[in-house]
Write a protein that holds these residues in place. Structure first.
Motif, mmCIF file in Angstrom:
data_model
loop_
_atom_site.group_PDB
_atom_site.id
_atom_site.type_symbol
_atom_site.label_atom_id
_atom_site.label_comp_id
_atom_site.label_asym_id
_atom_site.label_seq_id
_atom_site.Cartn_x
_atom_site.Cartn_y
_atom_site.Cartn_z
ATOM 1 N N SER A 147 63.039 97.775 6.879
ATOM 2 C CA SER A 147 63.793 96.631 7.216
ATOM 3 C C SER A 147 63.309 95.354 8.493
ATOM 4 N N TRP A 148 63.313 94.433 8.443
ATOM 5 C CA TRP A 148 63.139 94.594 10.042
ATOM 6 C C TRP A 148 64.078 93.521 9.594
ATOM 7 N N GLU A 149 64.871 92.808 11.662
ATOM 8 C CA GLU A 149 65.531 92.235 11.794
ATOM 9 C C GLU A 149 65.188 90.149 12.231
ATOM 10 N N ASP A 150 66.175 89.751 12.546
ATOM 11 C CA ASP A 150 66.306 88.381 12.394
ATOM 12 C C ASP A 150 65.232 87.600 11.609
ATOM 13 N N GLY A 151 64.738 87.971 10.122
ATOM 14 C CA GLY A 151 64.104 86.809 9.896
ATOM 15 C C GLY A 151 62.559 87.459 10.480
ATOM 16 N N LYS A 152 61.967 87.977 11.143
ATOM 17 C CA LYS A 152 60.658 88.072 11.176
ATOM 18 C C LYS A 152 60.544 89.280 10.343
ATOM 19 N N ILE A 153 59.803 88.697 9.620
ATOM 20 C CA ILE A 153 59.010 90.528 8.201
ATOM 21 C C ILE A 153 57.643 89.667 8.852
ATOM 22 N N PRO A 154 57.346 91.619 9.212
ATOM 23 C CA PRO A 154 55.529 91.400 9.159
ATOM 24 C C PRO A 154 54.845 91.817 7.407
ATOM 25 N N TYR A 155 53.494 91.820 7.777
ATOM 26 C CA TYR A 155 52.604 91.574 5.864
ATOM 27 C C TYR A 155 52.551 93.288 6.256
ATOM 28 N N PRO A 156 52.710 94.312 5.101
ATOM 29 C CA PRO A 156 52.596 94.888 4.732
ATOM 30 C C PRO A 156 51.005 95.244 4.337
ATOM 31 N N VAL A 157 50.389 95.999 5.300
ATOM 32 C CA VAL A 157 48.851 96.046 4.846
ATOM 33 C C VAL A 157 49.209 96.548 3.606
#
Length: 265
Positions: free
Chosen positions: A201-211
């Motif tokens: 889970s990621w915070e502050d709306g910054k969500i990376p791309y899962p390769v």
């Protein structure tokens, strides 16, 4: 017999001169001085560069890592700004929107025509219509990657690129260079973790791309003139294992990636 030999020799020499003349015409067909009056119709070839590790020289002669090369998929669009600089008068501009299909072939929204004279091309991605160089430079300067890059579309649409085009015969080849920096996060899950594939889970709306095909590996595109932090966590026994990643402005460079390994053990 001597007359026949002379005749054959004459025919042979005539054929040689004819072939030489045809060959000369073929070479001159696409020169600037012999372009068709209405211009030369071009096909498009697009090459995208890769991301190299920070601190490693990228010579540009080969991709640094195949996995970090951007690959366009069907429906992706790039922009091409054609700039015509006459000897006298103001520059003239034409903007093309070019789309790639399932087979990797590119087509433009209007015929891509090369004119004689001083003509140059600037390509960029993602596409947005611009009318001149000033608008293009403003678009590139103001570009901000999406906060949510969790989907392939969100990730690629955050991958700002720019490059110049070169015309050879009937092909316009553009090589796009990355203008963003790349954060790569590799979450190394503990060996005794009950869940083999925990959800990060990621915070502050910054969500990376899962390769895809690389468990626990995430990518996040960022601007090079702003420090960035990423915070996340994953289930760990009865609680949550949290982590925080920070990259300073001095560490971020265009077309370079930083690799961070998250290990709870």
């Amino acid at each position: 017999k001597s007359i026949m030999k002379q005749y054959r020799l004459f025919m042979l020499l005539a054929s040689v001169f004819l072939l030489a003349g045809l060959n000369s015409c073929l070479h001159e067909e696409f020169s600037e001085s012999t372009l068709p009056e209405k211009g030369l119709s071009l096909s498009l070839n697009v090459i995208s560069s890769s991301y190299a590790p920070t601190g490693v020289e990228n010579t540009g002669t080969r991709t640094s890592e195949e996995d970090y090369t951007t690959r366009f998929t069907s429906g992706d669009r790039i922009g091409i700004l054609q700039i015509i600089t006459p000897d006298n008068g103001e520059k003239q501009y034409k903007n093309y929107c070019c789309t790639v299909d399932d087979d990797g072939n590119w087509s433009s929204d209007q015929p891509l025509i090369h004119q004689s004279g001083n003509v140059s091309y600037i390509a960029y991605y993602p596409y947005q219509k611009v009318n001149d160089e000033a608008e293009l430079n403003a678009y590139l300067a103001d570009f901000t990657p999406l906060q949510d890059q969790s989907t392939p579309e969100g990730y690629t649409n955050s991958d700002l690129m720019k490059g110049e085009g070169i015309v050879s015969n009937t092909t316009l080849t553009v090589t796009l260079q990355h203008l963003m920096a790349l954060i790569v996060v590799k979450v190394q899950y503990p060996s005794d973790l009950a869940e083999t594939s925990p959800v990060v889970s990621w915070e502050d709306g910054k969500i990376p791309y899962p390769v895809v095909g690389q468990e626990g590996v995430f990518r996040y595109l960022v601007k090079t003139n702003v420090a960035i932090s990423l915070e996340g966590g994953y289930p760990y026994y009865s609680g949550t294992q949290k982590f925080k990643i920070q990259a300073e402005e001095s560490e971020l460079f265009p077309a370079r990636y930083l690799l961070y390994k998250v290990d709870a053990e």
